[in-house]
Design a protein around this motif. Structure first.
Motif, PDB file in Angstrom:
ATOM      1  N   CYS A   1       0.829  -1.205   0.000  1.00 25.67           N
ATOM      2  CA  CYS A   1       0.000   0.000   0.000  1.00 25.67           C
ATOM      3  C   CYS A   1       0.867   1.259   0.000  1.00 25.67           C
ATOM      4  N   THR A   2       0.259   2.359  -0.359  1.00 23.73           N
ATOM      5  CA  THR A   2       0.901   3.666  -0.263  1.00 23.73           C
ATOM      6  C   THR A   2       0.507   4.278   1.071  1.00 23.73           C
ATOM      7  N   LEU A   3       1.518   4.588   1.886  1.00 18.30           N
ATOM      8  CA  LEU A   3       1.295   5.056   3.251  1.00 18.30           C
ATOM      9  C   LEU A   3       1.886   6.443   3.425  1.00 18.30           C
ATOM     10  N   MET A   4       1.043   7.412   3.748  1.00 22.13           N
ATOM     11  CA  MET A   4       1.503   8.776   4.001  1.00 22.13           C
ATOM     12  C   MET A   4       1.550   8.994   5.510  1.00 22.13           C
ATOM     13  N   PHE A   5       2.594   9.656   5.983  1.00 22.43           N
ATOM     14  CA  PHE A   5       2.766   9.802   7.426  1.00 22.43           C
ATOM     15  C   PHE A   5       3.077  11.252   7.795  1.00 22.43           C
TER      16      PHE A   5
ATOM     17  N   GLU B   1       3.053  21.117  -0.639  1.00 25.91           N
ATOM     18  CA  GLU B   1       2.036  21.620  -1.555  1.00 25.91           C
ATOM     19  C   GLU B   1       1.441  20.491  -2.399  1.00 25.91           C
ATOM     20  N   ARG B   2       2.271  19.511  -2.760  1.00 22.58           N
ATOM     21  CA  ARG B   2       1.762  18.355  -3.502  1.00 22.58           C
ATOM     22  C   ARG B   2       0.789  17.554  -2.631  1.00 22.58           C
ATOM     23  N   ILE B   3       1.124  17.432  -1.354  1.00 18.80           N
ATOM     24  CA  ILE B   3       0.236  16.735  -0.418  1.00 18.80           C
ATOM     25  C   ILE B   3      -1.064  17.513  -0.233  1.00 18.80           C
ATOM     26  N   ARG B   4      -0.940  18.836  -0.076  1.00 23.13           N
ATOM     27  CA  ARG B   4      -2.142  19.672   0.055  1.00 23.13           C
ATOM     28  C   ARG B   4      -3.010  19.536  -1.193  1.00 23.13           C
ATOM     29  N   ALA B   5      -2.376  19.549  -2.363  1.00 19.43           N
ATOM     30  CA  ALA B   5      -3.123  19.404  -3.615  1.00 19.43           C
ATOM     31  C   ALA B   5      -3.874  18.080  -3.654  1.00 19.43           C
ATOM     32  N   GLY B   6      -3.220  17.020  -3.216  1.00 17.59           N
ATOM     33  CA  GLY B   6      -3.882  15.718  -3.160  1.00 17.59           C
ATOM     34  C   GLY B   6      -5.069  15.723  -2.230  1.00 17.59           C
ATOM     35  N   GLY B   7      -4.932  16.451  -1.120  1.00 16.13           N
ATOM     36  CA  GLY B   7      -5.999  16.491  -0.136  1.00 16.13           C
ATOM     37  C   GLY B   7      -7.213  17.267  -0.577  1.00 16.13           C
ATOM     38  N   VAL B   8      -7.018  18.272  -1.441  1.00 13.75           N
ATOM     39  CA  VAL B   8      -8.155  19.088  -1.882  1.00 13.75           C
ATOM     40  C   VAL B   8      -8.622  18.734  -3.289  1.00 13.75           C
ATOM     41  N   GLY B   9      -8.043  17.684  -3.860  1.00 19.02           N
ATOM     42  CA  GLY B   9      -8.542  17.187  -5.140  1.00 19.02           C
ATOM     43  C   GLY B   9      -7.976  17.832  -6.380  1.00 19.02           C
ATOM     44  N   LEU B  10      -6.842  18.527  -6.259  1.00 23.04           N
ATOM     45  CA  LEU B  10      -6.193  19.095  -7.436  1.00 23.04           C
ATOM     46  C   LEU B  10      -5.317  18.047  -8.116  1.00 23.04           C
TER      47      LEU B  10
ATOM     48  N   LEU C   1       5.018  26.734 -20.002  1.00 23.95           N
ATOM     49  CA  LEU C   1       5.353  28.154 -20.095  1.00 23.95           C
ATOM     50  C   LEU C   1       4.091  28.985 -19.856  1.00 23.95           C
ATOM     51  N   ILE C   2       4.127  29.865 -18.855  1.00 27.20           N
ATOM     52  CA  ILE C   2       2.994  30.728 -18.537  1.00 27.20           C
ATOM     53  C   ILE C   2       3.489  32.168 -18.431  1.00 27.20           C
ATOM     54  N   ASN C   3       2.930  33.038 -19.247  1.00 27.08           N
ATOM     55  CA  ASN C   3       3.323  34.457 -19.237  1.00 27.08           C
ATOM     56  C   ASN C   3       4.829  34.631 -19.377  1.00 27.08           C
ATOM     57  N   GLY C   4       5.413  33.793 -20.217  1.00 20.26           N
ATOM     58  CA  GLY C   4       6.830  33.891 -20.490  1.00 20.26           C
ATOM     59  C   GLY C   4       7.731  33.279 -19.438  1.00 20.26           C
ATOM     60  N   LYS C   5       7.163  32.675 -18.411  1.00 16.43           N
ATOM     61  CA  LYS C   5       7.970  32.054 -17.362  1.00 16.43           C
ATOM     62  C   LYS C   5       7.743  30.546 -17.348  1.00 16.43           C
ATOM     63  N   GLN C   6       8.822  29.794 -17.138  1.00 16.66           N
ATOM     64  CA  GLN C   6       8.757  28.335 -17.181  1.00 16.66           C
ATOM     65  C   GLN C   6       8.520  27.762 -15.784  1.00 16.66           C
ATOM     66  N   TYR C   7       7.680  26.733 -15.755  1.00 15.74           N
ATOM     67  CA  TYR C   7       7.366  26.065 -14.488  1.00 15.74           C
ATOM     68  C   TYR C   7       7.448  24.553 -14.673  1.00 15.74           C
ATOM     69  N   LEU C   8       7.708  23.856 -13.559  1.00 14.09           N
ATOM     70  CA  LEU C   8       7.586  22.407 -13.524  1.00 14.09           C
ATOM     71  C   LEU C   8       6.165  22.051 -13.119  1.00 14.09           C
ATOM     72  N   VAL C   9       5.638  20.993 -13.703  1.00 14.80           N
ATOM     73  CA  VAL C   9       4.355  20.450 -13.278  1.00 14.80           C
ATOM     74  C   VAL C   9       4.637  19.355 -12.254  1.00 14.80           C
ATOM     75  N   GLU C  10       4.254  19.595 -11.029  1.00 13.87           N
ATOM     76  CA  GLU C  10       4.446  18.617  -9.958  1.00 13.87           C
ATOM     77  C   GLU C  10       3.099  17.977  -9.646  1.00 13.87           C
ATOM     78  N   THR C  11       3.033  16.663  -9.754  1.00 16.84           N
ATOM     79  CA  THR C  11       1.766  15.965  -9.542  1.00 16.84           C
ATOM     80  C   THR C  11       1.360  15.989  -8.072  1.00 16.84           C
ATOM     81  N   ALA C  12       0.054  15.959  -7.847  1.00 19.25           N
ATOM     82  CA  ALA C  12      -0.473  15.889  -6.486  1.00 19.25           C
ATOM     83  C   ALA C  12      -0.143  14.532  -5.870  1.00 19.25           C
ATOM     84  N   LEU C  13      -0.095  14.500  -4.548  1.00 16.55           N
ATOM     85  CA  LEU C  13       0.202  13.265  -3.826  1.00 16.55           C
ATOM     86  C   LEU C  13      -0.975  12.889  -2.922  1.00 16.55           C
ATOM     87  N   SER C  14      -1.361  11.630  -2.995  1.00 15.47           N
ATOM     88  CA  SER C  14      -2.363  11.091  -2.085  1.00 15.47           C
ATOM     89  C   SER C  14      -1.943   9.669  -1.737  1.00 15.47           C
TER      90      SER C  14
END
Length: 225
Positions: free
Chosen positions: A18-22, A104-113, A134-147
């Motif tokens: 199982c996947t266990l978050m602590f 933030e990835r954990i928070r995203a997982g918790g709120v369904g993002l 690329l958003i407004n000329g700035k580069q970002y990484l896409v970090e997946t949510a964690l649950s």
């Protein structure tokens, strides 16, 4: 509703693979009774998600040091040399995520993002294999949510519905972890009746909690003692 169960009932839902978050930070705020139960049960091939690998005999380190984890998603493992050894020997996979990004990835997982966007980790090992945008000329990484299949947290006080109050710095990642599990088990020092908690002190609403276990107390010696 009474969500208080025995440790054995709680351990029934924590199974191999199982996947266990602590919750916890270096062991502070990690649930000792549940962790000891996992070790005794011998649950293996776990994917662990949390801030760090604890110390060899503190916090989630007790699980890691016994080789019960196949993978970790953490911000660091430096406090547990055994985790580093397992990683170097290819016995445990480790995905490193900067601490702020991880929570933030954990928070995203918790709120369904689905994930978050961040520029932290660009032009480093953190960006390997990750989508960029690329958003407004700035580069970002896409970090997946964690649950997780199971989340385990530690609280100072709870009522029988699962409303939780934490103690000072032991709060750390616990409120976010509590939200991100399909099934969340709270280990609690003191359990009271519904209506006895001050609503202004409740941090985690009971709707996020599936089971409550009475804590037997912290039984490890802190690394700085």
């Amino acid at each position: 509703m009474n969500k208080v169960v025995s440790l054995e009932e709680a351990l029934d839902v924590i199974n191999d693979g199982c996947t266990l978050m602590f919750g916890g930070f270096g062991g502070v705020g990690s649930p000792p009774t549940i962790i000891n139960g996992i070790v005794r049960k011998g649950v293996k091939n776990l994917t662990l998600i949390g801030n760090d690998a604890g110390f060899p005999d503190i916090g989630i380190g007790r699980v890691v040091s016994r080789g019960l984890a196949k993978r970790m998603i953490v911000s660091h493992i430096g406090s547990n040399p055994i985790a580093g050894q397992l990683m170097m020997e290819g016995k445990m996979e480790v995905e490193f995520s900067p601490q702020g990004t991880l929570v933030e990835r954990i928070r995203a997982g918790g709120v369904g993002l689905g994930g978050i966007l961040t520029d932290i980790g660009l032009d480093s090992m953190v960006e390997d294999g990750k989508q960029k945008i690329l958003i407004n000329g700035k580069q970002y990484l896409v970090e997946t949510a964690l649950s997780a299949d199971i989340s385990i947290v530690y609280a100072k006080k709870a009522d029988r519905f699962g409303n939780l109050i934490y103690e000072t710095s032991a709060r750390n990642t616990n409120p976010l972890v509590a939200m991100a599990g399909k099934c969340t088990i709270a280990e609690v020092e003191e359990i009271v009746e519904v209506g006895e908690l001050n609503p202004e002190e409740i941090i985690t609403p009971g709707i996020f909690i599936n089971m409550i276990v009475q804590s037997e107390g912290v039984d490890w010696r802190w690394a700085w003692e």
